[in-house]
Design a protein around this motif. Structure first.
Motif, PDB file in Angstrom:
ATOM      1  N   SER A 158       0.845  -1.181   0.000  1.00 32.78           N
ATOM      2  CA  SER A 158       0.000   0.000   0.000  1.00 32.78           C
ATOM      3  C   SER A 158       0.884   1.236   0.000  1.00 32.78           C
ATOM      4  N   LYS A 159       0.262   2.370   0.152  1.00 30.47           N
ATOM      5  CA  LYS A 159       1.011   3.624   0.088  1.00 30.47           C
ATOM      6  C   LYS A 159       0.395   4.636   1.046  1.00 30.47           C
ATOM      7  N   LYS A 160       1.188   5.656   1.337  1.00 30.28           N
ATOM      8  CA  LYS A 160       0.693   6.787   2.111  1.00 30.28           C
ATOM      9  C   LYS A 160       1.442   8.002   1.583  1.00 30.28           C
ATOM     10  N   GLY A 161       0.739   8.842   0.840  1.00 33.67           N
ATOM     11  CA  GLY A 161       1.442   9.923   0.162  1.00 33.67           C
ATOM     12  C   GLY A 161       2.444   9.343  -0.816  1.00 33.67           C
ATOM     13  N   GLU A 162       3.707   9.745  -0.677  1.00 30.18           N
ATOM     14  CA  GLU A 162       4.766   9.230  -1.553  1.00 30.18           C
ATOM     15  C   GLU A 162       5.401   7.965  -0.997  1.00 30.18           C
ATOM     16  N   GLN A 163       5.079   7.628   0.259  1.00 28.13           N
ATOM     17  CA  GLN A 163       5.687   6.449   0.889  1.00 28.13           C
ATOM     18  C   GLN A 163       4.965   5.180   0.453  1.00 28.13           C
TER      19      GLN A 163
ATOM     20  N   THR B 267       1.766  -1.341   7.118  1.00 24.97           N
ATOM     21  CA  THR B 267       0.896  -1.498   5.946  1.00 24.97           C
ATOM     22  C   THR B 267      -0.569  -1.248   6.318  1.00 24.97           C
ATOM     23  N   ASN B 268      -0.945  -1.623   7.529  1.00 22.61           N
ATOM     24  CA  ASN B 268      -2.311  -1.376   7.994  1.00 22.61           C
ATOM     25  C   ASN B 268      -2.608   0.126   7.982  1.00 22.61           C
ATOM     26  N   GLU B 269      -1.662   0.875   8.548  1.00 24.36           N
ATOM     27  CA  GLU B 269      -1.834   2.341   8.588  1.00 24.36           C
ATOM     28  C   GLU B 269      -1.947   2.921   7.170  1.00 24.36           C
ATOM     29  N   PHE B 270      -1.114   2.404   6.270  1.00 29.46           N
ATOM     30  CA  PHE B 270      -1.110   2.912   4.895  1.00 29.46           C
ATOM     31  C   PHE B 270      -2.432   2.603   4.181  1.00 29.46           C
ATOM     32  N   ILE B 271      -2.955   1.393   4.388  1.00 32.29           N
ATOM     33  CA  ILE B 271      -4.209   1.015   3.720  1.00 32.29           C
ATOM     34  C   ILE B 271      -5.367   1.868   4.242  1.00 32.29           C
ATOM     35  N   ARG B 272      -5.370   2.091   5.559  1.00 27.08           N
ATOM     36  CA  ARG B 272      -6.455   2.905   6.135  1.00 27.08           C
ATOM     37  C   ARG B 272      -6.402   4.329   5.588  1.00 27.08           C
ATOM     38  N   GLU B 273      -5.194   4.803   5.358  1.00 28.99           N
ATOM     39  CA  GLU B 273      -5.019   6.174   4.879  1.00 28.99           C
ATOM     40  C   GLU B 273      -5.367   6.316   3.387  1.00 28.99           C
ATOM     41  N   SER B 274      -4.815   5.419   2.568  1.00 25.36           N
ATOM     42  CA  SER B 274      -4.945   5.579   1.104  1.00 25.36           C
ATOM     43  C   SER B 274      -6.154   4.855   0.533  1.00 25.36           C
ATOM     44  N   LYS B 275      -6.687   3.878   1.284  1.00 26.03           N
ATOM     45  CA  LYS B 275      -7.838   3.083   0.831  1.00 26.03           C
ATOM     46  C   LYS B 275      -7.544   2.267  -0.430  1.00 26.03           C
ATOM     47  N   VAL B 276      -6.285   2.005  -0.668  1.00 20.89           N
ATOM     48  CA  VAL B 276      -5.928   1.124  -1.789  1.00 20.89           C
ATOM     49  C   VAL B 276      -4.891   0.101  -1.301  1.00 20.89           C
ATOM     50  N   PHE B 277      -4.913  -1.068  -1.912  1.00 24.15           N
ATOM     51  CA  PHE B 277      -3.865  -2.055  -1.629  1.00 24.15           C
ATOM     52  C   PHE B 277      -3.614  -2.918  -2.852  1.00 24.15           C
ATOM     53  N   GLY B 278      -2.413  -3.473  -2.881  1.00 21.07           N
ATOM     54  CA  GLY B 278      -2.030  -4.402  -3.944  1.00 21.07           C
ATOM     55  C   GLY B 278      -1.801  -5.780  -3.344  1.00 21.07           C
TER      56      GLY B 278
ATOM     57  N   ILE C   4     -13.551  -0.932   0.152  1.00 19.15           N
ATOM     58  CA  ILE C   4     -14.956  -0.533   0.209  1.00 19.15           C
ATOM     59  C   ILE C   4     -15.544  -0.763   1.597  1.00 19.15           C
ATOM     60  N   ASN C   5     -14.803  -1.494   2.431  1.00 23.35           N
ATOM     61  CA  ASN C   5     -15.265  -1.703   3.804  1.00 23.35           C
ATOM     62  C   ASN C   5     -14.088  -2.144   4.672  1.00 23.35           C
ATOM     63  N   GLU C   6     -14.223  -1.835   5.956  1.00 24.95           N
ATOM     64  CA  GLU C   6     -13.161  -2.181   6.905  1.00 24.95           C
ATOM     65  C   GLU C   6     -13.835  -2.714   8.159  1.00 24.95           C
ATOM     66  N   VAL C   7     -13.373  -3.865   8.628  1.00 25.90           N
ATOM     67  CA  VAL C   7     -13.973  -4.485   9.809  1.00 25.90           C
ATOM     68  C   VAL C   7     -12.933  -4.547  10.921  1.00 25.90           C
ATOM     69  N   ASP C   8     -13.299  -4.054  12.095  1.00 22.15           N
ATOM     70  CA  ASP C   8     -12.403  -4.130  13.237  1.00 22.15           C
ATOM     71  C   ASP C   8     -12.487  -5.536  13.817  1.00 22.15           C
ATOM     72  N   ALA C   9     -11.365  -6.244  13.822  1.00 21.57           N
ATOM     73  CA  ALA C   9     -11.361  -7.632  14.303  1.00 21.57           C
ATOM     74  C   ALA C   9     -10.263  -7.808  15.347  1.00 21.57           C
TER      75      ALA C   9
ATOM     76  N   THR D 154      -7.217  -7.784  17.050  1.00 19.46           N
ATOM     77  CA  THR D 154      -5.840  -7.393  16.742  1.00 19.46           C
ATOM     78  C   THR D 154      -5.662  -6.971  15.290  1.00 19.46           C
ATOM     79  N   HIS D 155      -6.634  -7.290  14.439  1.00 18.20           N
ATOM     80  CA  HIS D 155      -6.509  -7.067  12.996  1.00 18.20           C
ATOM     81  C   HIS D 155      -7.642  -6.198  12.450  1.00 18.20           C
ATOM     82  N   HIS D 156      -7.395  -5.662  11.282  1.00 18.48           N
ATOM     83  CA  HIS D 156      -8.475  -5.101  10.478  1.00 18.48           C
ATOM     84  C   HIS D 156      -8.673  -6.016   9.278  1.00 18.48           C
ATOM     85  N   ILE D 157      -9.919  -6.285   8.953  1.00 19.78           N
ATOM     86  CA  ILE D 157     -10.225  -6.982   7.713  1.00 19.78           C
ATOM     87  C   ILE D 157     -10.629  -5.904   6.708  1.00 19.78           C
ATOM     88  N   PHE D 158      -9.915  -5.847   5.620  1.00 20.27           N
ATOM     89  CA  PHE D 158     -10.226  -4.872   4.570  1.00 20.27           C
ATOM     90  C   PHE D 158     -10.890  -5.601   3.419  1.00 20.27           C
TER      91      PHE D 158
END
Ligand code: FE
Length: 228
Positions: free
Chosen positions: A18-23, A52-63, A118-123, A125-129
């Motif tokens: 994932s990404k966050k800004g340029e990172q 990576t969790n922080e980046f996905i929550r921020e950018s809402k995209v992942f590979g 399109i959705n995020e579930v608090d689980a 210790t984890h987030h399910i994206f």
């Protein structure tokens, strides 16, 4: 309760990016599964402690880069046992940037996916994206890495932040002269050697070259302890 029952669940092995800004950042995950085909969606489970969790929550995209069975331990270790807070994991690998700016690994990868959350579930210790697939590409045909293959054939280990980590897991097939990595838990078995790094089967631990390092996490020989 016998948590070894969880070992009977089968998984693949993937690099989630994932990404966050340029990172950018990425990590190994075994939890990717398709939810629906039209529209095509997948779900992933990522530890809240991971960058990576922080980046996905921020950018809402992942590979998702789907590893080939022959992927070396060093690639898995680079993304599985190092933190993007300490190193740039992309210095060591070939990758390409997707249209959304998420890096997709091209070494030892069969195919890749790109998704928007399109959705995020608090689980706990984890987030399910849950992500809608926005791009998908097959690089090469081949056998995908499974978690069972990684554990049994490649003798890989998992860090405590992995969803399938079981504390004090009972290790099988360990011999008196095996050595365990204090950093990641990788076991050096002299009978098997480390052929990926030029160490022939039958090489005792004390005959390993001084510059030999853990094939998973790159720790030095002095980080290893003899198995009791
Ligand atoms: Fe290690």
């Amino acid at each position: 309760m016998d948590l070894h029952a969880l070992y009977k669940i089968s998984y693949g092995l993937y690099i989630i990016t994932s990404k966050k800004g340029e990172q950018t950042n990425g990590q190994i995950a075994n939890t990717v599964f398709q939810i629906s085909s039209d529209p095509a969606t997948v779900a992933i489970s990522i530890n809240k402690q991971n960058l990576t969790n922080e980046f996905i929550r921020e950018s809402k995209v992942f590979g998702v880069s789907i590893l080939a069975q022959e992927a070396p331990l060093s690639l898995i270790g680079n993304f599985g046992f190092k933190s993007g807070r300490d190193v740039n994991k992309f210095n060591e690998v070939n990758y390409k940037k997707s249209t959304s700016g998420v890096p997709l690994i091209t070494d030892h990868v069969l195919a890749c996916l790109e998704a928007e959350v399109i959705n995020e579930v608090d689980a706990e210790t984890h987030h399910i994206f849950i992500g809608r697939i926005t791009n998908a590409e097959v690089f090469i045909e081949g056998v995908p890495m499974t978690y069972a293959y990684y554990q049994q054939v490649k003798r890989g280990t998992v860090p405590p932040t992995a969803p399938n980590y079981v504390p004090k897991q009972a290790k099988e097939n360990e011999k008196m002269n095996s050595y365990v990595c204090n950093v990641c838990g990788y076991v050096y078995d002299p009978a098997k050697g480390d052929p990926e790094n030029g160490v022939a089967p039958g090489t005792p631990f004390d005959k390993l070259p001084d510059d030999w390092t853990c094939p998973v996490c790159s720790a030095g020989k002095d980080e290893f302890s003899q198995k009791s």
